[in-house]
Design a protein around this motif. Structure first.
Motif, PDB file in Angstrom:
ATOM      1  N   LYS A  54     -79.543  20.946 -17.097  1.00 19.19           N
ATOM      2  CA  LYS A  54     -80.503  19.867 -17.334  1.00 19.19           C
ATOM      3  C   LYS A  54     -81.638  19.905 -16.307  1.00 19.19           C
ATOM      4  CE  LYS A  54     -80.832  14.919 -18.236  1.00 19.19           C
ATOM      5  NZ  LYS A  54     -81.680  15.049 -19.401  1.00 19.19           N
ATOM      6  N   VAL A  55     -81.309  20.179 -15.027  1.00 14.52           N
ATOM      7  CA  VAL A  55     -82.346  20.296 -13.995  1.00 14.52           C
ATOM      8  C   VAL A  55     -83.288  21.446 -14.333  1.00 14.52           C
ATOM      9  CG1 VAL A  55     -82.775  20.888 -11.568  1.00 14.52           C
ATOM     10  CG2 VAL A  55     -81.006  19.232 -12.153  1.00 14.52           C
ATOM     11  N   ILE A  56     -82.728  22.577 -14.735  1.00 13.11           N
ATOM     12  CA  ILE A  56     -83.559  23.739 -15.082  1.00 13.11           C
ATOM     13  C   ILE A  56     -84.448  23.408 -16.279  1.00 13.11           C
ATOM     14  CG2 ILE A  56     -83.533  26.127 -15.915  1.00 13.11           C
ATOM     15  CD1 ILE A  56     -82.743  25.786 -12.919  1.00 13.11           C
ATOM     16  N   GLU A  57     -83.875  22.820 -17.296  1.00  7.73           N
ATOM     17  CA  GLU A  57     -84.645  22.490 -18.499  1.00  7.73           C
ATOM     18  C   GLU A  57     -85.733  21.453 -18.219  1.00  7.73           C
ATOM     19  OE1 GLU A  57     -81.397  21.480 -21.068  1.00  7.73           O
ATOM     20  OE2 GLU A  57     -80.924  23.596 -21.443  1.00  7.73           O
ATOM     21  N   THR A  58     -85.422  20.466 -17.400  1.00 10.75           N
ATOM     22  CA  THR A  58     -86.385  19.399 -17.121  1.00 10.75           C
ATOM     23  C   THR A  58     -87.429  19.827 -16.098  1.00 10.75           C
ATOM     24  OG1 THR A  58     -84.681  17.753 -17.602  1.00 10.75           O
ATOM     25  CG2 THR A  58     -86.607  16.989 -16.404  1.00 10.75           C
ATOM     26  N   ALA A  59     -86.994  20.228 -14.920  1.00  9.25           N
ATOM     27  CA  ALA A  59     -87.931  20.514 -13.825  1.00  9.25           C
ATOM     28  C   ALA A  59     -88.634  21.856 -13.997  1.00  9.25           C
ATOM     29  CB  ALA A  59     -87.196  20.474 -12.487  1.00  9.25           C
ATOM     30  N   TYR A  60     -87.875  22.881 -14.363  1.00 10.05           N
ATOM     31  CA  TYR A  60     -88.460  24.217 -14.427  1.00 10.05           C
ATOM     32  C   TYR A  60     -89.153  24.459 -15.770  1.00 10.05           C
ATOM     33  CZ  TYR A  60     -88.942  29.275 -14.054  1.00 10.05           C
ATOM     34  OH  TYR A  60     -89.442  30.548 -14.024  1.00 10.05           O
ATOM     35  N   LEU A  61     -88.411  24.311 -16.864  1.00  8.34           N
ATOM     36  CA  LEU A  61     -89.021  24.592 -18.163  1.00  8.34           C
ATOM     37  C   LEU A  61     -90.131  23.603 -18.504  1.00  8.34           C
ATOM     38  CD1 LEU A  61     -86.128  25.774 -20.474  1.00  8.34           C
ATOM     39  CD2 LEU A  61     -88.095  27.061 -19.675  1.00  8.34           C
ATOM     40  N   ASN A  62     -89.811  22.311 -18.470  1.00 12.74           N
ATOM     41  CA  ASN A  62     -90.834  21.326 -18.826  1.00 12.74           C
ATOM     42  C   ASN A  62     -91.838  21.124 -17.705  1.00 12.74           C
ATOM     43  OD1 ASN A  62     -89.859  20.882 -21.417  1.00 12.74           O
ATOM     44  ND2 ASN A  62     -88.403  19.371 -20.707  1.00 12.74           N
ATOM     45  N   GLY A  63     -91.355  20.905 -16.489  1.00 14.14           N
ATOM     46  CA  GLY A  63     -92.250  20.615 -15.379  1.00 14.14           C
ATOM     47  C   GLY A  63     -93.183  21.755 -15.035  1.00 14.14           C
ATOM     48  N   VAL A  64     -92.645  22.976 -14.919  1.00 13.58           N
ATOM     49  CA  VAL A  64     -93.432  24.115 -14.448  1.00 13.58           C
ATOM     50  C   VAL A  64     -94.018  24.934 -15.598  1.00 13.58           C
ATOM     51  CG1 VAL A  64     -93.326  26.310 -13.177  1.00 13.58           C
ATOM     52  CG2 VAL A  64     -92.121  24.300 -12.304  1.00 13.58           C
ATOM     53  N   GLN A  65     -93.199  25.297 -16.557  1.00 14.44           N
ATOM     54  CA  GLN A  65     -93.587  26.335 -17.517  1.00 14.44           C
ATOM     55  C   GLN A  65     -94.243  25.839 -18.804  1.00 14.44           C
ATOM     56  OE1 GLN A  65     -93.660  29.373 -16.661  1.00 14.44           O
ATOM     57  NE2 GLN A  65     -92.444  29.224 -14.809  1.00 14.44           N
ATOM     58  N   ASN A  66     -93.832  24.698 -19.316  1.00 16.70           N
ATOM     59  CA  ASN A  66     -94.320  24.290 -20.635  1.00 16.70           C
ATOM     60  C   ASN A  66     -95.278  23.108 -20.642  1.00 16.70           C
ATOM     61  OD1 ASN A  66     -92.989  26.322 -22.067  1.00 16.70           O
ATOM     62  ND2 ASN A  66     -91.088  25.176 -22.026  1.00 16.70           N
ATOM     63  N   ILE A  67     -95.100  22.162 -19.724  1.00 17.38           N
ATOM     64  CA  ILE A  67     -95.939  20.959 -19.725  1.00 17.38           C
ATOM     65  C   ILE A  67     -96.876  20.925 -18.532  1.00 17.38           C
ATOM     66  CG2 ILE A  67     -95.938  18.433 -19.629  1.00 17.38           C
ATOM     67  CD1 ILE A  67     -93.193  18.538 -21.062  1.00 17.38           C
ATOM     68  N   GLY A  68     -96.307  21.144 -17.341  1.00 21.68           N
ATOM     69  CA  GLY A  68     -97.089  21.020 -16.119  1.00 21.68           C
ATOM     70  C   GLY A  68     -97.050  19.590 -15.607  1.00 21.68           C
ATOM     71  N   ASN A  69     -95.846  19.085 -15.371  1.00 29.74           N
ATOM     72  CA  ASN A  69     -95.654  17.700 -14.967  1.00 29.74           C
ATOM     73  C   ASN A  69     -95.123  17.649 -13.537  1.00 29.74           C
ATOM     74  OD1 ASN A  69     -94.144  15.183 -14.523  1.00 29.74           O
ATOM     75  ND2 ASN A  69     -94.641  14.744 -16.670  1.00 29.74           N
ATOM     76  N   MET A  70     -95.957  17.167 -12.620  1.00 31.16           N
ATOM     77  CA  MET A  70     -95.593  17.152 -11.198  1.00 31.16           C
ATOM     78  C   MET A  70     -94.401  16.239 -10.914  1.00 31.16           C
ATOM     79  SD  MET A  70     -97.551  19.356  -9.957  1.00 31.16           S
ATOM     80  CE  MET A  70     -98.550  20.242 -11.135  1.00 31.16           C
ATOM     81  N   ASP A  71     -94.270  15.141 -11.638  1.00 28.04           N
ATOM     82  CA  ASP A  71     -93.129  14.237 -11.429  1.00 28.04           C
ATOM     83  C   ASP A  71     -91.810  14.933 -11.776  1.00 28.04           C
ATOM     84  OD1 ASP A  71     -94.766  12.164 -10.552  1.00 28.04           O
ATOM     85  OD2 ASP A  71     -94.950  11.285 -12.558  1.00 28.04           O
ATOM     86  N   LEU A  72     -91.812  15.709 -12.864  1.00 29.57           N
ATOM     87  CA  LEU A  72     -90.601  16.445 -13.244  1.00 29.57           C
ATOM     88  C   LEU A  72     -90.275  17.519 -12.214  1.00 29.57           C
ATOM     89  CD1 LEU A  72     -91.108  16.886 -17.104  1.00 29.57           C
ATOM     90  CD2 LEU A  72     -89.682  15.194 -15.917  1.00 29.57           C
ATOM     91  N   ILE A  73     -91.309  18.178 -11.700  1.00 33.33           N
ATOM     92  CA  ILE A  73     -91.098  19.193 -10.658  1.00 33.33           C
ATOM     93  C   ILE A  73     -90.496  18.539  -9.417  1.00 33.33           C
ATOM     94  CG2 ILE A  73     -92.262  20.793  -9.083  1.00 33.33           C
ATOM     95  CD1 ILE A  73     -94.321  21.251 -11.406  1.00 33.33           C
ATOM     96  N   ASP A  74     -91.095  17.449  -8.966  1.00 33.55           N
ATOM     97  CA  ASP A  74     -90.599  16.768  -7.765  1.00 33.55           C
ATOM     98  C   ASP A  74     -89.171  16.261  -7.938  1.00 33.55           C
ATOM     99  OD1 ASP A  74     -92.945  17.232  -6.366  1.00 33.55           O
ATOM    100  OD2 ASP A  74     -93.829  15.299  -6.898  1.00 33.55           O
ATOM    101  N   ALA A  75     -88.796  15.886  -9.146  1.00 35.51           N
ATOM    102  CA  ALA A  75     -87.443  15.380  -9.391  1.00 35.51           C
ATOM    103  C   ALA A  75     -86.388  16.483  -9.323  1.00 35.51           C
ATOM    104  CB  ALA A  75     -87.387  14.689 -10.756  1.00 35.51           C
ATOM    105  N   GLY A  76     -86.763  17.726  -9.636  1.00 32.14           N
ATOM    106  CA  GLY A  76     -85.767  18.784  -9.719  1.00 32.14           C
ATOM    107  C   GLY A  76     -85.838  19.856  -8.648  1.00 32.14           C
TER     108      GLY A  76
END
Length: 151
Positions: free
Chosen positions: A31-53
């Protein structure tokens, strides 16, 4: 004989409980990989998701062509994401999103290592190796190395 059977039952119960705990931890790591890495870094670019994971002391180590290592801090990693947003790479449109296949996940109490295949448009691009620690607030990505498929 009764003591032997009882000992076996206790041992098997302990193994089953441990396997259930590991399964729960593996799901939390995914879930951390899917949320922070996939969504945060690779697919969306969401700093809050990156910071959370990602842990604030996260490092990505890059093996350069000359054999040296460079270290990318979390701030530098996030800047790469911001640059991709500015260039219009992120957020990725439907059908162009990155996915991963988890190849292995090894959990030892509060430390974990995973290997995954980074897939873009149906093709394997990188094999990522990530390390995570479990903190009081949950699993955090602390390190990443990778290699480029086809190198």
């Amino acid at each position: 004989m009764k003591k032997l059977v009882l000992s076996l039952v206790i041992a098997l119960t302990g193994l089953w409980a441990s396997a259930q705990s590991d399964k729960k931890e593996v799901e939390a790591i995914k879930k951390v990989i899917e949320t922070a890495y996939l969504n945060g870094v690779q697919n969306i670019g969401n700093m809050d998701l990156i910071d959370a994971g990602f842990h604030p002391d996260f490092r990505m180590q890059v093996l350069e062509k000359d054999g040296s290592l460079s270290n990318v801090s979390l701030d530098e990693f996030k800047q790469r994401v911001k640059n991709n947003i500015d260039k219009g790479v992120l957020p990725r449109p439907e059908g162009k999103q990155v996915s991963v296949e988890f190849l292995s996940i090894d959990v030892s109490k509060y430390a974990a290592t995973l290997k995954m295949d980074y897939i873009l448009e149906g093709k394997s691009v990188y094999i990522d190796y990530m390390q995570l620690y479990k903190f009081p607030e949950g699993w955090k990505i602390v390190n990443k190395i990778y290699y480029t498929v086809g190198d």
